[in-house]
Motif scaffolding. Sequence first.
Motif, PDB file in Angstrom:
ATOM      1  N   ASP A 235      81.077  -3.595  67.159  1.00 23.42           N
ATOM      2  CA  ASP A 235      82.475  -3.216  66.899  1.00 23.42           C
ATOM      3  C   ASP A 235      82.596  -2.063  65.905  1.00 23.42           C
ATOM      4  O   ASP A 235      83.676  -1.779  65.409  1.00 23.42           O
ATOM      5  CB  ASP A 235      83.297  -4.440  66.452  1.00 23.42           C
ATOM      6  N   GLU A 236      81.478  -1.369  65.631  1.00 23.31           N
ATOM      7  CA  GLU A 236      81.541  -0.207  64.721  1.00 23.31           C
ATOM      8  C   GLU A 236      81.740   1.083  65.521  1.00 23.31           C
ATOM      9  O   GLU A 236      80.958   1.408  66.412  1.00 23.31           O
ATOM     10  CB  GLU A 236      80.247  -0.112  63.917  1.00 23.31           C
ATOM     11  N   VAL A 237      82.796   1.806  65.198  1.00 19.72           N
ATOM     12  CA  VAL A 237      83.096   3.076  65.868  1.00 19.72           C
ATOM     13  C   VAL A 237      82.910   4.193  64.853  1.00 19.72           C
ATOM     14  O   VAL A 237      83.521   4.175  63.783  1.00 19.72           O
ATOM     15  CB  VAL A 237      84.561   3.099  66.373  1.00 19.72           C
ATOM     16  N   LEU A 238      82.061   5.188  65.146  1.00 20.73           N
ATOM     17  CA  LEU A 238      81.822   6.292  64.224  1.00 20.73           C
ATOM     18  C   LEU A 238      81.925   7.613  64.965  1.00 20.73           C
ATOM     19  O   LEU A 238      81.466   7.743  66.103  1.00 20.73           O
ATOM     20  CB  LEU A 238      80.423   6.196  63.599  1.00 20.73           C
ATOM     21  N   ARG A 239      82.518   8.587  64.274  1.00 20.50           N
ATOM     22  CA  ARG A 239      82.566   9.938  64.826  1.00 20.50           C
ATOM     23  C   ARG A 239      81.623  10.806  64.001  1.00 20.50           C
ATOM     24  O   ARG A 239      81.542  10.652  62.784  1.00 20.50           O
ATOM     25  CB  ARG A 239      84.008  10.466  64.723  1.00 20.50           C
ATOM     26  N   VAL A 240      80.894  11.688  64.660  1.00 23.80           N
ATOM     27  CA  VAL A 240      80.004  12.598  63.932  1.00 23.80           C
ATOM     28  C   VAL A 240      80.355  14.022  64.341  1.00 23.80           C
ATOM     29  O   VAL A 240      80.604  14.297  65.519  1.00 23.80           O
ATOM     30  CB  VAL A 240      78.510  12.256  64.217  1.00 23.80           C
ATOM     31  N   ASP A 241      80.408  14.926  63.338  1.00 24.02           N
ATOM     32  CA  ASP A 241      80.663  16.342  63.639  1.00 24.02           C
ATOM     33  C   ASP A 241      79.383  17.010  64.117  1.00 24.02           C
ATOM     34  O   ASP A 241      78.285  16.528  63.851  1.00 24.02           O
ATOM     35  CB  ASP A 241      81.115  17.070  62.360  1.00 24.02           C
ATOM     36  N   ALA A 242      79.556  18.163  64.756  1.00 27.82           N
ATOM     37  CA  ALA A 242      78.386  18.975  65.105  1.00 27.82           C
ATOM     38  C   ALA A 242      78.027  19.824  63.882  1.00 27.82           C
ATOM     39  O   ALA A 242      78.918  20.260  63.149  1.00 27.82           O
ATOM     40  CB  ALA A 242      78.718  19.867  66.291  1.00 27.82           C
ATOM     41  N   TYR A 243      76.741  20.035  63.651  1.00 24.59           N
ATOM     42  CA  TYR A 243      76.326  20.988  62.620  1.00 24.59           C
ATOM     43  C   TYR A 243      76.551  22.393  63.154  1.00 24.59           C
ATOM     44  O   TYR A 243      76.301  22.663  64.330  1.00 24.59           O
ATOM     45  CB  TYR A 243      74.842  20.794  62.287  1.00 24.59           C
ATOM     46  N   ARG A 244      77.023  23.274  62.297  1.00 31.25           N
ATOM     47  CA  ARG A 244      77.291  24.661  62.720  1.00 31.25           C
ATOM     48  C   ARG A 244      76.021  25.489  62.614  1.00 31.25           C
ATOM     49  O   ARG A 244      75.469  25.631  61.531  1.00 31.25           O
ATOM     50  CB  ARG A 244      78.383  25.298  61.841  1.00 31.25           C
ATOM     51  N   VAL A 245      75.535  26.001  63.725  1.00 31.24           N
ATOM     52  CA  VAL A 245      74.316  26.832  63.725  1.00 31.24           C
ATOM     53  C   VAL A 245      74.550  28.028  64.646  1.00 31.24           C
ATOM     54  O   VAL A 245      75.387  27.963  65.550  1.00 31.24           O
ATOM     55  CB  VAL A 245      73.091  26.023  64.254  1.00 31.24           C
ATOM     56  N   PRO A 246      73.793  29.113  64.449  1.00 32.99           N
ATOM     57  CA  PRO A 246      73.864  30.212  65.419  1.00 32.99           C
ATOM     58  C   PRO A 246      73.277  29.727  66.753  1.00 32.99           C
ATOM     59  O   PRO A 246      72.218  29.088  66.759  1.00 32.99           O
ATOM     60  CB  PRO A 246      72.988  31.307  64.808  1.00 32.99           C
ATOM     61  N   VAL A 247      73.986  29.994  67.838  1.00 31.30           N
ATOM     62  CA  VAL A 247      73.568  29.425  69.139  1.00 31.30           C
ATOM     63  C   VAL A 247      72.874  30.481  70.002  1.00 31.30           C
ATOM     64  O   VAL A 247      73.446  31.520  70.319  1.00 31.30           O
ATOM     65  CB  VAL A 247      74.793  28.852  69.884  1.00 31.30           C
ATOM     66  N   ALA A 248      71.624  30.171  70.402  1.00 31.87           N
ATOM     67  CA  ALA A 248      70.910  31.039  71.344  1.00 31.87           C
ATOM     68  C   ALA A 248      71.031  30.498  72.763  1.00 31.87           C
ATOM     69  O   ALA A 248      71.142  31.252  73.722  1.00 31.87           O
ATOM     70  CB  ALA A 248      69.439  31.139  70.952  1.00 31.87           C
ATOM     71  N   ASP A 249      71.016  29.156  72.907  1.00 32.55           N
ATOM     72  CA  ASP A 249      70.972  28.536  74.242  1.00 32.55           C
ATOM     73  C   ASP A 249      71.291  27.047  74.075  1.00 32.55           C
ATOM     74  O   ASP A 249      70.589  26.356  73.328  1.00 32.55           O
ATOM     75  CB  ASP A 249      69.547  28.731  74.797  1.00 32.55           C
ATOM     76  N   THR A 250      72.311  26.573  74.753  1.00 27.86           N
ATOM     77  CA  THR A 250      72.691  25.161  74.575  1.00 27.86           C
ATOM     78  C   THR A 250      71.939  24.208  75.514  1.00 27.86           C
ATOM     79  O   THR A 250      72.029  22.992  75.350  1.00 27.86           O
ATOM     80  CB  THR A 250      74.211  24.953  74.801  1.00 27.86           C
ATOM     81  N   VAL A 251      71.198  24.737  76.494  1.00 28.71           N
ATOM     82  CA  VAL A 251      70.492  23.841  77.421  1.00 28.71           C
ATOM     83  C   VAL A 251      69.445  23.029  76.638  1.00 28.71           C
ATOM     84  O   VAL A 251      68.701  23.577  75.831  1.00 28.71           O
ATOM     85  CB  VAL A 251      69.809  24.615  78.566  1.00 28.71           C
ATOM     86  N   GLY A 252      69.431  21.751  76.875  1.00 25.72           N
ATOM     87  CA  GLY A 252      68.485  20.876  76.164  1.00 25.72           C
ATOM     88  C   GLY A 252      69.088  20.253  74.919  1.00 25.72           C
ATOM     89  O   GLY A 252      68.505  19.321  74.346  1.00 25.72           O
ATOM     90  N   ALA A 253      70.272  20.734  74.491  1.00 23.40           N
ATOM     91  CA  ALA A 253      70.865  20.191  73.259  1.00 23.40           C
ATOM     92  C   ALA A 253      71.244  18.717  73.442  1.00 23.40           C
ATOM     93  O   ALA A 253      71.040  17.899  72.539  1.00 23.40           O
ATOM     94  CB  ALA A 253      72.088  21.006  72.852  1.00 23.40           C
ATOM     95  N   GLY A 254      71.775  18.381  74.623  1.00 19.82           N
ATOM     96  CA  GLY A 254      72.141  16.982  74.884  1.00 19.82           C
ATOM     97  C   GLY A 254      70.903  16.090  74.879  1.00 19.82           C
ATOM     98  O   GLY A 254      70.931  14.956  74.393  1.00 19.82           O
TER      99      GLY A 254
END
Length: 314
Positions: A235-254
Motif C-alpha cells: 500500500d506504499e505509493v511513491l513518485r520519483v523524479d527523473a535526474y536531469r542529464v544531457p541526453v545522447a540517446d534514450t534507447v535502453g533507458a527503460g
Amino acid sequence: MSVVTLGEALGLVLARRTGGFDVVGDAELSFGGAETNVAIATARLGIPTAWIGRVGDDAVGRRILRTLRAEHVAAHVAVDAEVPTAIMLKDRPHLGRSRVTYYRDGNAGSRLSPADVDLDAIAAADVLHVTGIGLALSATSAEAVLHAVRHARSVGTLVSFDVNHRSKLWSAEDAAPRYREVAALADVVFAGDDEARILVSGESDEALALALQALGPARAVVKLGDRGALGVDGDEVLRVDAYRVPVADTVGAGDAFVGGYLAELVRGADHATRLRTASAAGACACRAEGDWEAMPTPADVAELVHGGGDPVER
Ligand SMILES: O=C(O)C(=O)C[C@H](O)[C@H](O)CO
C-alpha cells in the motif's frame, strides 16, 4: 542474490550519419534486446546475472555471446544451426527522425521454445525477468516465456515483467490479454503510461499503477520517461523524479531503469531506494549512444544520487 532474464538479443546495424540507409553506407554493428540490456544493467550493478536465449550459429550470435561474457552475464543459450540471429537496422532519414526496421521473423530468437528454458538457472535465481517482446515474437517464444514464468513461481523465484509493447510486432488488441495473463503471474510489473493503458484504465499515473497492481503483482511501476516514475509496493505509493542529464540517446533507458530496480530488489532494499537507483540508472543510460553500452556502474549511480538531491516524493 541473482537475476536471470529470458528473451531475444538481435544484431543492431546503426547508421553513423543522417540520411537513411537508402543512401548512407557508413554503419556500425552492435546488438540490442530488452532482456540482454536488463541483464547487462544488473551485472554492471554487481548482481550475478544470467540470460536465457537462442542465437544463430553466426558472427552476430557469437558477437552477442562474447559481449555478454565480457559483461559478466552467464549465457544459457541454444545455438540454432538452421537460421541466423535476427537483426535490426536503425537509421535517421532526417534530423529528428529515428527509424527501426526489424529482420527478426523466423530467426533464432523467435524460435526460442520451452525446451530451451534452463529451469535450473531459473531456480537458482532470485528474480526472473521477461518482457512483452518475448510474448510477441512467435507462439513458441510466448510458450517459452510462460513456461519460464510458471516454473519461477513454482520454485519461489520472483517474476518481473516489463510490458515493452512493440507495435511493429503486434497490435495492442492482440497483446492485451497476453500481457494481463503474465502480469497476473508476476511479482513486479513495469509499464510506460501508454503501455499500462493497454492492460488497464486509469485517469492518473497512480490510478494506472494501482490498476496494474490489482491484476496480481504486489509491485507495479509506471515509467514516465523524463517525468520520472510512480511505484506502488503493497500500500506504499511513491513518485520519483527523473535526474536531469544531457541526453545522447534514450534507447535502453527503460531497461536500465528496470535493471536498477531489480538490482536493489534482490539486495532487499526498500521501495524508495529501488526507485531512486532505477531513476539514476535510467538517466545514466541516456548519456551515451547505444542500447546497452551506457548501462551504469554503482559509481555512476552514486554520483547522480549523491549529487542530484533526493528525487523520491513520499
Ligand atoms: O526494439 C526491440 O524490440 C529490442 O528488443 C531492441 C532494443 O534494445 C530494446 O527495444 C530497448 O528496450
